[in-house]
Design an enzyme around this catalytic site. Structure first.
Site, PDB file in Angstrom:
ATOM      1  N   LYS A  41      -4.858  11.046  -0.654  1.00  0.00           N
ATOM      2  CA  LYS A  41      -4.890   9.963   0.333  1.00  0.00           C
ATOM      3  C   LYS A  41      -3.733  10.158   1.323  1.00  0.00           C
ATOM      4  CE  LYS A  41      -7.491   6.700  -2.505  1.00  0.00           C
ATOM      5  NZ  LYS A  41      -7.935   7.663  -3.528  1.00  0.00           N
TER       6      LYS A  41
ATOM      7  N   SER B 188      -7.862  -1.473  -4.603  1.00  0.00           N
ATOM      8  CA  SER B 188      -8.405  -0.758  -3.453  1.00  0.00           C
ATOM      9  C   SER B 188      -9.504  -1.500  -2.709  1.00  0.00           C
ATOM     10  CB  SER B 188      -8.945   0.609  -3.900  1.00  0.00           C
ATOM     11  OG  SER B 188      -9.992   0.449  -4.847  1.00  0.00           O
TER      12      SER B 188
ATOM     13  N   HIS C 210      -3.188   3.745  -3.680  1.00  0.00           N
ATOM     14  CA  HIS C 210      -3.237   3.087  -2.378  1.00  0.00           C
ATOM     15  C   HIS C 210      -1.887   2.496  -1.985  1.00  0.00           C
ATOM     16  CE1 HIS C 210      -7.563   3.496  -1.642  1.00  0.00           C
ATOM     17  NE2 HIS C 210      -7.684   3.411  -2.953  1.00  0.00           N
TER      18      HIS C 210
END
Length: 427
Positions: free
Chosen positions: A273, A214, A242
């Site tokens: 996310k 990340s 991610h």
């Protein structure tokens, strides 16, 4: 005993107790005062190092443009994990509203008591389908998923082999397990092989890596990792926080991007996310593992169920991605537009072809000052410094979203150029 004598005896007892209470309270106050001095000293050292993390106040919903307390106009947001722009997508928001009305605000219970609704099971089924795995278990966060996996799966006769730059939640989760712990150099397959040779006597071995790291936006060499796992009889785990939703042809993640979906055994990821951005995490993998996690994983057993509105939002986000890869496919061109233009301007951008675009600056104070100046130019970014990244590796981490327009990206690049010239980063 007369009432008068009883009152006098009680008064004498109180006089004896009060000095003792005063002594106890005095010691307690002194302990707090001493702790305050220690804490203030530590806080002062953070400020002096230029690594103080102030929290800016957002007064609008999340999106490519936001309102920030103290700013007069809309601000372009380039530091959210809102990769697909689904945090405020009307269908996702409506799904949350519908779940709130139908299922209430929360369960007031953990899952195994009276905290499992049909919508929780439906989301778990959708996530297992999305990742093409046997089963799924939901957690309050991916941090909890990482905290709850390793101590259940691995015992003292096992070994875990972890990339040295894995996320803090992975590191903390591994610390909770009793397996032999070995770290290998970041994305170094030769060093990983040495650790596999070193741990050959272990009953089970688990290779643990972020799919995408990340802070740098670099992608784990999964084909090589899977080759080594098969050569030495190990399993492979990846954290896909991610990557889920936007990497790979259908947005399934790093394993799809690199063609190893059938060679990665366990995946942890997040709902916080790309998948709506609310909260929650999960593990997908073999059904016996998921069943065992439901019986023994402490964060699952001792945390309240995910609130129905959160589950509703995440379910709709997954359904959108299962129906179409159009949003995920839009990311590549926007990411490369930013990376190429910044590189041409003279900035150093870490990673490769990922929406995480770290603008490397080195100095913590410089990263903080440049981020503040960017906000004055209408662009919201944040400086990252120790302990989030190693000392000397401070950067501004830019994150591209599918919701950004080309014009948004060009405005951001121009603001970086103006700020970079002011601080002598570019000419």
């Amino acid at each position: 005993m007369s009432l008068g004598k009883a009152s006098w005896s009680l008064l004498k007892a109180v006089r004896v107790v009060r000095p003792y209470q005063a002594l106890v309270f005095g010691r307690s106050y002194a302990a707090v005062a001493e702790a305050r001095v220690v804490l203030e000293k530590e806080l002062d050292s953070i400020r002096a190092a230029g690594t103080w993390k102030a929290e800016r106040i957002i007064t609008s919903k999340q999106g490519p443009q936001i309102n920030v307390e103290g700013s007069r106009s809309n601000i372009l947001n380039f530091c959210a994990n809102n990769y697909l722009g689904l945090s405020s997508h009307p269908d996702v928001v409506q799904a949350g509203i519908d779940a709130l009305k139908s299922y209430g605000a929360g369960l007031s219970s953990v899952r195994f008591i009276c905290g499992t609704q049909d919508l929780h099971k439906h989301l778990e089924q959708k996530l297992a389908e999305f990742h093409e795995r046997e089963d799924c278990i939901l957690y309050a966060s991916c941090f909890d998923a990482n905290a709850g996996l390793f101590e259940v799966l691995l015992g003292p006769d096992d070994a875990v082999l972890s990339d040295e730059l894995n996320h803090a939640s992975i590191i903390d989760g591994i610390r909770l397990c009793r397996a032999k712990r070995l770290r290998y150099k970041h994305m170094d397959l030769s060093d990983l092989e040495e650790r596999l040779k070193e741990s050959q006597s272990s009953r089970m071995r688990l290779i643990v890596t972020d799919g995408v790291f990340s802070m740098d936006g670099d992608v784990a060499p999964l084909p090589g990792i899977c080759d080594l796992a098969e050569k030495y009889g190990a399993m492979v785990f990846i954290d896909e926080c991610h990557a889920t939703g936007f990497l790979g042809p259908r947005g399934r993640g790093t394993d799809e991007l690199l063609g190893v979906m059938d060679r990665v055994h366990i995946i942890n990821s997040t709902l916080g996310k790309a998948l709506g951005g609310a909260a929650g995490g999960y593990t997908v993998g073999p059904k016996p593992l998921i069943d065992l996690l439901r019986q023994r994983s402490r964060p699952y057993l001792f945390s309240n169920s995910l609130p129905p509105p959160v589950v509703g939002c995440a379910t709709r986000a997954v359904e959108l991605l299962l129906a179409s890869n159009e949003i995920a496919q839009s990311m590549t061109a926007k990411t490369m537009r930013f990376r190429n233009n910044m590189t041409q301007a003279g900035f150093t951008i870490a990673g490769s072809a990922h929406p995480i675009c770290p603008v490397m600056l080195g100095d913590a104070r410089l990263a903080s000052l440049m981020a503040d100046d960017m906000l004055k130019l209408g662009v919201y970014v944040i400086g990252f410094s120790y302990p989030v990244v190693p000392k000397g590796k401070a950067r501004i981490r830019v994150q591209i979203s599918a919701a950004h327009t080309d014009e948004d990206i060009d405005i951001c690049v121009n603001a970086f150029i103006q700020t970079g010239r002011k601080h002598g980063v570019v000419s």
